[in-house]
Design an enzyme around this catalytic site. Structure first.
Site, PDB file in Angstrom:
ATOM      1  N   HIS A 209     -10.125   0.913 -10.413  1.00 54.56           N
ATOM      2  CA  HIS A 209      -9.749   2.017  -9.341  1.00 54.56           C
ATOM      3  C   HIS A 209      -8.197   2.273  -9.631  1.00 54.56           C
ATOM      4  O   HIS A 209      -8.020   3.687  -9.830  1.00 54.56           O
ATOM      5  CB  HIS A 209      -9.896   1.550  -8.173  1.00 54.56           C
ATOM      6  CG  HIS A 209      -9.064   2.280  -6.947  1.00 54.56           C
ATOM      7  ND1 HIS A 209      -9.472   3.565  -6.618  1.00 54.56           N
ATOM      8  CD2 HIS A 209      -7.876   1.924  -6.222  1.00 54.56           C
ATOM      9  CE1 HIS A 209      -8.703   4.009  -5.704  1.00 54.56           C
ATOM     10  NE2 HIS A 209      -7.637   3.127  -5.657  1.00 54.56           N
ATOM     11  N   PHE A 210      -7.349   1.442  -9.829  1.00 54.85           N
ATOM     12  CA  PHE A 210      -6.051   1.984  -9.664  1.00 54.85           C
ATOM     13  C   PHE A 210      -5.747   2.498 -11.133  1.00 54.85           C
ATOM     14  O   PHE A 210      -4.363   2.928 -11.376  1.00 54.85           O
ATOM     15  CB  PHE A 210      -5.018   0.868  -9.178  1.00 54.85           C
ATOM     16  CG  PHE A 210      -4.712  -0.456  -9.723  1.00 54.85           C
ATOM     17  CD1 PHE A 210      -4.270  -0.730 -10.979  1.00 54.85           C
ATOM     18  CD2 PHE A 210      -5.213  -1.638  -9.113  1.00 54.85           C
ATOM     19  CE1 PHE A 210      -3.869  -1.692 -11.471  1.00 54.85           C
ATOM     20  CE2 PHE A 210      -5.118  -2.924  -9.668  1.00 54.85           C
ATOM     21  CZ  PHE A 210      -4.523  -3.050 -10.855  1.00 54.85           C
ATOM     22  N   HIS A 211      -6.408   2.321 -12.383  1.00 55.42           N
ATOM     23  CA  HIS A 211      -5.874   2.865 -13.456  1.00 55.42           C
ATOM     24  C   HIS A 211      -6.456   4.249 -13.268  1.00 55.42           C
ATOM     25  O   HIS A 211      -5.956   5.176 -14.263  1.00 55.42           O
ATOM     26  CB  HIS A 211      -6.736   2.357 -14.703  1.00 55.42           C
ATOM     27  CG  HIS A 211      -6.080   0.964 -14.996  1.00 55.42           C
ATOM     28  ND1 HIS A 211      -6.168  -0.155 -14.626  1.00 55.42           N
ATOM     29  CD2 HIS A 211      -4.883   0.969 -15.955  1.00 55.42           C
ATOM     30  CE1 HIS A 211      -5.191  -0.808 -15.167  1.00 55.42           C
ATOM     31  NE2 HIS A 211      -4.618  -0.470 -16.038  1.00 55.42           N
TER      32      HIS A 211
ATOM     33  N   HIS B 186       0.861  -1.330  -0.024  1.00 51.59           N
ATOM     34  CA  HIS B 186       0.169  -0.256  -0.086  1.00 51.59           C
ATOM     35  C   HIS B 186       0.776   1.357   0.022  1.00 51.59           C
ATOM     36  O   HIS B 186       0.563   2.167  -0.732  1.00 51.59           O
ATOM     37  CB  HIS B 186      -1.172   0.054   1.047  1.00 51.59           C
ATOM     38  CG  HIS B 186      -2.205   1.001   0.695  1.00 51.59           C
ATOM     39  ND1 HIS B 186      -3.078   0.848  -0.095  1.00 51.59           N
ATOM     40  CD2 HIS B 186      -2.207   2.250   0.913  1.00 51.59           C
ATOM     41  CE1 HIS B 186      -3.684   1.956  -0.402  1.00 51.59           C
ATOM     42  NE2 HIS B 186      -3.350   2.738   0.483  1.00 51.59           N
TER      43      HIS B 186
ATOM     44  N   TYR C 156       1.635   5.296  -2.662  1.00 49.14           N
ATOM     45  CA  TYR C 156       1.932   6.515  -1.893  1.00 49.14           C
ATOM     46  C   TYR C 156       3.191   7.022  -2.866  1.00 49.14           C
ATOM     47  O   TYR C 156       3.600   8.047  -3.159  1.00 49.14           O
ATOM     48  CB  TYR C 156       1.791   7.020  -0.796  1.00 49.14           C
ATOM     49  CG  TYR C 156       0.409   6.753  -0.264  1.00 49.14           C
ATOM     50  CD1 TYR C 156      -0.617   7.875  -0.822  1.00 49.14           C
ATOM     51  CD2 TYR C 156      -0.185   5.677   0.205  1.00 49.14           C
ATOM     52  CE1 TYR C 156      -2.023   8.012  -0.550  1.00 49.14           C
ATOM     53  CE2 TYR C 156      -1.751   5.641   0.279  1.00 49.14           C
ATOM     54  CZ  TYR C 156      -2.411   6.811  -0.081  1.00 49.14           C
ATOM     55  OH  TYR C 156      -3.812   6.465   0.131  1.00 49.14           O
TER      56      TYR C 156
ATOM     57  N   ARG D 277     -10.801  -9.864 -11.614  1.00 46.23           N
ATOM     58  CA  ARG D 277      -9.771  -9.397 -12.419  1.00 46.23           C
ATOM     59  C   ARG D 277      -8.859 -10.269 -12.764  1.00 46.23           C
ATOM     60  O   ARG D 277      -9.012 -11.457 -12.488  1.00 46.23           O
ATOM     61  CB  ARG D 277      -8.999  -8.332 -11.339  1.00 46.23           C
ATOM     62  CG  ARG D 277      -8.356  -9.033 -10.269  1.00 46.23           C
ATOM     63  CD  ARG D 277      -8.005  -8.031  -9.048  1.00 46.23           C
ATOM     64  NE  ARG D 277      -6.667  -7.368  -9.231  1.00 46.23           N
ATOM     65  CZ  ARG D 277      -5.944  -6.794  -8.440  1.00 46.23           C
ATOM     66  NH1 ARG D 277      -6.252  -6.698  -7.199  1.00 46.23           N
ATOM     67  NH2 ARG D 277      -4.469  -6.138  -8.808  1.00 46.23           N
ATOM     68  N   ARG D 278      -7.532  -9.904 -13.431  1.00 46.04           N
ATOM     69  CA  ARG D 278      -6.424 -11.115 -13.561  1.00 46.04           C
ATOM     70  C   ARG D 278      -6.974 -12.256 -14.138  1.00 46.04           C
ATOM     71  O   ARG D 278      -6.611 -13.282 -13.810  1.00 46.04           O
ATOM     72  CB  ARG D 278      -5.765 -11.196 -12.108  1.00 46.04           C
ATOM     73  CG  ARG D 278      -5.297 -10.104 -11.651  1.00 46.04           C
ATOM     74  CD  ARG D 278      -4.601 -10.390 -10.170  1.00 46.04           C
ATOM     75  NE  ARG D 278      -3.470  -9.593 -10.020  1.00 46.04           N
ATOM     76  CZ  ARG D 278      -2.656  -9.689  -8.936  1.00 46.04           C
ATOM     77  NH1 ARG D 278      -2.679 -10.701  -8.064  1.00 46.04           N
ATOM     78  NH2 ARG D 278      -1.615  -8.530  -8.855  1.00 46.04           N
TER      79      ARG D 278
END
Lengths: 57, 170, 606
Positions: free
Chosen positions: C387-389, C236, C240, C450-451
């Site tokens: 989300h993370f795209h 995580h 950041y 996913r994946r």
């Protein structure tokens, strides 16, 4: 780009004497806040809690 | 330190938002009673599942009035038993483990979703309603055949369950 | 201020040796971006079923591993080290202490990434007994080739040396400038690196103590829950680590590009301190649905995660206010009317603003991911990559591309080939991502995992909602294609820029904050205090869960097998011969890689 303008006016806004009030920012961010709350209510209370097979243990 | 008044307003709103989110999750836990997969079950030897009385023979078992336990083994690349057959309007506790790598166990489109980790036993209890057929997918990459890994959860009528149960027991 | 002087000189004029390292880092980053984009388009067409003729479904996971590792490790971190080097040298206005040390860490990182990259790409070649199809998260007991783990370890050690290099340069500056506040950009770099040291220690331990010895056959087995937890201890905060360079740009570069000034330097410092404190004790929120971790630990992790929203929400205000200030200076009026007076034709400005807007949207799906029990609905569905795209894939990637339009001329003295193409490119990225990410979120709500190479199943159909599975697949494929085109335009524009002649008079300045560092309490700059608190919070969040995991399952697991992705059972013995051979091959390739990068770097100078 912005350099000429910067170089020409280094002192026009130098002080914090006259405080700048970001009204527009406050308005935009309030709209964002409202969207977040509404979207969360939909996702959590309607999509999530409305589904089959809620895990209870 | 000087903080602009508007920024203080936003800071306060942000904290309200965070508390609202935490409050929602807490409400979900105490109101509808959503519980998390946790460490309720002891670790087991994933290489010796055939010596475990739950997972040597993956199956559905009645454990109380209207209460059933399903012992499910995830493996490269499938679930055992498949389909998992349970009677309508019952409470089903799924105990899920893996005999090889990490898998996922997700009843597609529902809230029943957990990781299946070798050496660990995941326990989730759900209440099933009307007769229905659900698909189960492995939602964690588990090897080159991962995309073919699927299973089924069949919620059947009381009568069907009785007859299937009789037919299934070997 | 030295700003008046700096205005005459670009970074290249003033610090040519440092500019070279920044350029080399950026080139490494863009090479990874190019590879990642190629794997991305293959993936998007395959997964959605639009075109499955390029690869077999079993090779999809090689593609996926390469896409993930090249983009979130190489692209982001190489850009970061370049940007941070620029930021430290620029804001301290002093050269690095020893450029040889700088090249050492650069070569370690490049070498490590080359090793890891080779181990992944070898997965495409059946003749080579090497593969690392374990995806970016490399969860045991799936096991990659030892080269994969070795490369990662070397890469991380290189990044540690990079941080030490910046700390040393700052300490040297402090000797020369006693009693001065740490310049904001350097402050951001140092706090980010402290976070990185704390976070990466866990993954380094996991790799060096467990995974690498295990892949070499020195230990029998590992505890999957333990290595997974150590991964997310790092996994995580690493997000950041990707994001902080973008924040640095939003705080220190974007306001100047907008003709404004940073609204508040002290708040920027507070935000970075909050990230340092809260980024790490939250990793268990990736393990909400893991057995073997008590609910209480999950709840603590959620609380920390939710408070981690605070620095991002504060950033939204500060950055928008800084930009609004610029528009007001140009005569902007009204509650929203000022928005029209922003420099929307500047790709650097528009790119960063669109990236920020996407981040606001990503903030929402992130809140859902952080909500402990709502995780049942979306965990490991395609909602998560959706989300993370938005976050790393746009807030970070688009900001980096946009910043390149501004920064590249400063480190090469070459103006960008075409600003118009640049503008088109950043808007195209935004549109592509809006389509792709929105459809991914919607499919996630249908339960699509996913994946996976083939998300359609034989035994059941997904519920019909949000347009339905098939229609959403088409949206994902169109979006992914636009993103690929956007990357091609970015790289093409940059390559053409390299052909431009050098010019003078393109130096840009960064303007001081409205509320400057003197308004910030001194304690903010006392990094030792923040290190102490950060470590304490991490210990509080992780000591008990890790102790419980080790106590329950043992250091090496309760009895779990080994599942190498790189050896077919039949050729297992062959591997004993193949490994040393592969190693020498890799050494040779890595050496070649360095020389090429070096040559490329000097090529840009010449």
């Amino acid at each position: 780009m912005s350099r000429t303008e910067t170089a020409g006016a280094p002192t026009d806004d130098a002080g914090g004497d006259e405080e700048f009030d970001p009204v527009g920012t406050l308005a935009l961010i309030a709209v964002y806040f409202a969207i977040l709350v509404l979207a969360w209510v939909y996702i959590y209370y309607i999509e999530f809690l409305g589904r089959d097979l809620v895990v209870v243990g | 330190m000087h903080i602009h008044a508007y920024e203080k307003i936003w800071l306060a709103l942000s904290i309200v938002l965070i508390l609202f989110l935490l409050g929602s999750v807490t409400y979900g836990a105490v109101g509808p009673g959503v519980a998390m997969v946790a460490d309720s079950e002891a670790q087991i030897d994933a290489n010796a599942l055939d010596e475990d009385d739950r997972f040597a023979e993956p199956r559905v078992e009645q454990v109380g009035e209207n209460e059933y336990e399903a012992y499910v083994v995830a493996y490269q690349f499938g679930f055992d038993p498949s389909p998992i057959v349970v009677p309508e309007d019952s409470t089903v506790t799924l105990q899920i483990t893996s005999r090889d790598v990490i898998h996922g166990f997700e009843v597609a489109g529902t809230n029943a979703n957990t990781m299946a980790v070798p050496g660990e036993v995941a326990e989730v209890t759900v209440e099933v309603g009307e007769p229905q057929e659900y698909g189960i997918v492995c939602n964690e990459y588990c090897g080159a055949g991962h995309h073919g890994m699927e299973g089924k959860l069949h919620v059947v009528t009381e009568e069907e369950f009785e007859s299937e149960d009789g037919g299934d027991s070997e | 201020m030295s700003d008046a002087l700096e205005a005459e000189e670009t970074f290249l004029d003033r610090y040519p040796a440092e500019a070279k390292i920044v350029r080399s880092a950026f080139l490494g980053s863009f090479l990874a971006l190019t590879l990642g984009a190629i794997f991305g388009i293959i993936q998007t067409l395959h997964r959605t079923g639009i075109f499955r003729g390029i690869i077999d479904s079993s090779d999809y996971y090689t593609v996926l591993t390469a896409h993930g590792v090249f983009l979130v490790i190489s692209f982001t971190v190489f850009f970061l080290v370049g940007l941070f080097t620029w930021a430290v040298v620029r804001s301290l206005d002093r050269p690095l202490v020893n450029i040889k040390i700088t090249w050492t860490w650069y070569l370690l990182m490049a070498g490590g990434m080359t090793m890891t990259g080779i181990s992944i790409l070898a997965g495409f070649v059946d003749a080579i007994d090497m593969s690392a199809d374990v995806l970016y998260t490399f969860y045991a007991p799936l096991q990659a080739h030892p080269l994969f783990y070795t490369g990662l370890a070397v890469f991380i050690v290189g990044s540690w040396l990079a941080g030490a290099d910046w700390f040393r340069t700052w300490l040297a500056w402090r000797e020369e400038n006693p009693n001065e506040r740490i310049p904001l950009q350097t402050f951001m770099v140092l706090t980010t690196m402290i976070m990185w040291y704390i976070a990466s220690s866990a993954v380094a331990a996991s790799v060096l103590i467990f995974l690498l010895p295990w892949s070499l056959g020195l230990i029998e087995s590992v505890n999957p829950t333990l290595t997974r937890t150590l991964f997310w201890f790092f996994g995580h905060p690493v997000v950041y680590f990707w994001l902080m360079p973008a924040y640095l740009l939003w705080y220190t570069v974007l306001p100047s590009i907008a003709g404004g000034r940073l609204f508040s330097d002290p708040l920027a410092r507070v935000v970075f301190v909050l990230f340092l404190l809260l980024s790490t004790p939250v990793g268990i929120h990736h393990q909400y649905l893991d057995p073997g971790i008590a609910e209480g630990f999950k709840f603590i992790s959620m609380t920390n995660t939710m408070f981690l929203l605070l620095p991002s929400l504060l950033t939204a205000f500060t950055v928008v206010a800084s930009v609004e200030y610029g528009a007001r200076q140009r005569g902007g009026t009204g509650v929203f009317g000022w928005l029209r007076l922003l420099p929307w034709r500047d790709p650097a400005f528009t790119g960063m603003m669109l990236a920020g807007l996407m981040f606001a949207a990503g903030g929402f799906s992130g809140m859902v991911n952080a909500g402990m029990n709502v995780n049942y609905m979306i965990h490991n569905t395609i909602w998560v990559p959706g989300h993370f795209h938005l976050t790393v894939g746009t807030a970070v990637a688009l900001t980096f591309m946009a910043a390149t339009y501004w920064l590249w001329p400063q480190i090469t003295n070459k103006p960008i080939y075409s600003s118009q193409i640049g503008l088109f490119q950043v808007v195209l990225w935004f549109i592509g991502m809006a389509l792709m990410s929105n459809a991914m979120h919607a499919q996630g709500l249908l339960g699509v995992p996913r994946r996976t190479a083939e998300p359609e199943y034989s035994g059941f159909d997904y519920p019909v909602a949000f347009g339905g599975f098939e229609e959403l697949n088409v949206q994902i494929a169109i979006g992914g294609t636009l993103l690929f085109l956007s990357t091609v335009l970015f790289i093409g524009n940059l390559v053409l820029t390299m052909g431009n002649p050098r010019v003078s008079g393109i130096a840009e300045t960064l303007r001081p904050a409205l509320s400057g560092p003197d308004d910030a309490p001194e304690v903010l700059d006392d990094l030792r205090i923040w290190v102490g608190i950060a470590v304490t919070l991490v210990v509080l969040a992780y000591a008990l869960p890790l102790a419980a995991i080790i106590n329950d399952g043992g250091l090496l697991g309760p009895g779990v097998g080994t599942y190498p992705v790189w050896i077919d059972a039949a050729v297992g013995t062959l591997a004993d011969v193949a490994v040393p051979a592969a190693w020498s091959l890799v050494d040779a390739l890595a050496f070649l890689g360095f020389r090429l990068l070096d040559a490329a770097a000097s090529g840009v100078v010449a």
